[in-house]
Design a protein around this motif. Structure first.
Motif, mmCIF file in Angstrom:
data_model
loop_
_atom_site.group_PDB
_atom_site.id
_atom_site.type_symbol
_atom_site.label_atom_id
_atom_site.label_comp_id
_atom_site.label_asym_id
_atom_site.label_seq_id
_atom_site.Cartn_x
_atom_site.Cartn_y
_atom_site.Cartn_z
ATOM 1 N N SER A 1 72.913 61.851 53.345
ATOM 2 C CA SER A 1 73.529 63.062 53.894
ATOM 3 C C SER A 1 73.955 62.847 55.340
ATOM 4 O O SER A 1 75.019 63.311 55.765
ATOM 5 N N LEU B 1 74.229 60.176 46.683
ATOM 6 C CA LEU B 1 73.371 61.340 46.464
ATOM 7 C C LEU B 1 73.034 61.537 44.994
ATOM 8 O O LEU B 1 72.039 62.197 44.656
ATOM 9 N N SER C 1 78.508 60.325 49.178
ATOM 10 C CA SER C 1 78.473 61.348 48.129
ATOM 11 C C SER C 1 78.015 60.755 46.802
ATOM 12 O O SER C 1 77.182 61.343 46.094
ATOM 13 N N SER D 1 75.908 72.777 47.674
ATOM 14 C CA SER D 1 75.020 71.693 48.101
ATOM 15 C C SER D 1 73.560 72.135 48.128
ATOM 16 O O SER D 1 72.668 71.406 47.650
ATOM 17 N N ALA E 1 71.068 65.994 59.221
ATOM 18 C CA ALA E 1 72.408 65.471 58.958
ATOM 19 C C ALA E 1 73.402 65.988 59.983
ATOM 20 O O ALA E 1 74.284 65.255 60.447
#
Length: 402
Positions: free
Chosen positions: A92, A79, A76, A19, A41
């Motif tokens: 996030s 992103l 996800s 990540s 986050a």
């Protein structure tokens, strides 16, 4: 649910190890912005545990779990759509919230389904989860050899698809029985509900506070051991991933056998005594690693990793059993949600505690281990009176049937 745990952790293993690299090389964030994003986050994720637990006491557990898994999948996928910092931060945070809440609700599902076998289920679940992390990490390591933008994006897509698969599988699971959702007929009207509140339960809150300290073994593996090795001129840097492998192998091989020593509530409480010893030994081994030559330091770090891994496995058994045993049946979701705050808080406090131990040298690591050991002894005494009394008595929330 064990298959679900495996798929979930494989997906998480794909993303967790890359990540930071993704945010660096694909989205072009600075180190400061990456640190801010990860920290923010994590803070939002802390709220996921108690809020998820409360929802599970009021709604069907499987439906809430499905919704959370879909939230993680959407976060996800999102992103991939932007490199704008504010949007990346929001996505996030949403994913972190879903992750913490789903973690608590999966534990609650296991508690309701497995009944008296919940300790063995916990051991099997941790074994499967660690195997999943390892598999995901191996795939991520292979993808990193390519090092292209497409490789990083592919890992993120794999992570998102794992959550979609988990949501579909969860939807097929049966709804477990719950003491908070009973049926009342029109001839027998429901009694006025009384809610058990973990935020007013001082003993449980004190127990959760001690749990935050006992979860510090996580920071040792994520921050302590890598930093000690990275800043040492005597220990080969290749030892760091090997110690992570050692941790995973030990958990997969020994978690289930060790669980039998905590198969009852009384046995789980008794495990706090040897647990304190392993934490103390781990701290001493870390202290010794800073004083010897290359071979001695490597052996001491390996011994510390082994000691903290045993402590991790014993504490997992104790924590699972006591967190449920101390909670009333009719408010398990709310209580386990509050208990989930311990692990979430440790993610913020742990790195600071570990770096302080590194900065102060051998004495710091000795104090680090001794502090956790003393907390084990305090928790052993703290829960004694509560466990010797009958469970809290509260009337269930009812659902009218016409």
């Amino acid at each position: 649910m064990l298959w679900i745990a495996l798929v979930d952790r494989i997906g998480s293993g794909l993303w967790a190890s890359v990540s930071v690299l993704h945010f660096t090389y694909v989205t072009g964030l600075s180190v400061a912005r990456i640190g801010t994003l990860v920290a923010a986050a994590a803070v939002v994720g802390i709220a996921g545990a108690p809020l998820g637990g409360r929802l599970a006491d009021r709604l069907p557990l499987t439906r809430v779990l499905v919704a959370l898994q879909l939230l993680r999948a959407c976060a996800s996928f999102a992103l991939l759509t932007t490199d704008h910092f504010a949007l990346l931060l929001a996505f996030s945070a949403a994913g972190s919230f879903g992750d913490r809440a789903a973690n608590v609700l999966t534990k609650l599902y296991a508690t309701r389904v497995s009944g008296p076998d919940r300790v063995r289920y916990q051991a099997l679940n941790r074994t499967v989860a660690n195997a999943g992390w390892a598999l995901g990490g191996l795939v991520a390591a292979g993808a990193l050899t390519i090092g292209s933008t497409a490789a990083y994006q592919g890992l993120l897509v794999g992570d998102a698809l794992s959550f979609v698969a988990v949501a579909l599988a969860t939807a097929r699971c049966g709804e477990p029985p719950s003491a908070t959702r009973t049926i009342a007929t029109s001839k027998n009207p429901p009694p006025a509900p009384r809610t058990a509140g973990p935020w007013r339960d001082r003993t449980y809150l004190a127990y959760v506070a001690t749990e935050t300290v006992l979860f510090l073994d996580d920071a040792v593996f994520k921050v302590g051991l890598p930093l000690c090795i990275a800043h040492s001129d005597r220990v080969p840097h290749g030892l760091a991933p090997l110690l992570t492998v050692l941790n995973n192998v030990m958990v997969v091989a020994l978690q289930v056998p060790l669980a039998r020593f905590g198969a009852t509530t009384a046995a789980a409480r008794a495990l706090l005594l040897p647990l304190s010893g392993f934490f103390a030994l781990g701290g001493v081994a870390m202290a010794l690693s800073a004083t010897g030559g290359a071979v001695a330091a490597s052996l001491a770090l390996t011994a510390a990793a082994a000691g903290f891994t045993v402590a991790e496995m014993l504490h997992a058994t104790v924590s699972w059993e006591l967190s449920v045993a101390l909670a009333p049946d009719t408010a398990q979701g709310a209580y386990l949600g509050v208990h989930g705050l311990a692990q979430a808080a440790q993610r913020s406090v742990g790195p600071l505690a570990v770096t302080a131990a590194i900065a102060t040298g051998p004495l710091g690591w000795s104090v680090f281990g001794a502090t956790i050991a003393a907390t084990c002894m305090f928790q052993h005494r703290l829960v004694r009176d509560r466990l010797s009394r009958p469970a809290l008595s509260v009337l269930p929330v009812t659902v009218s049937e016409h």
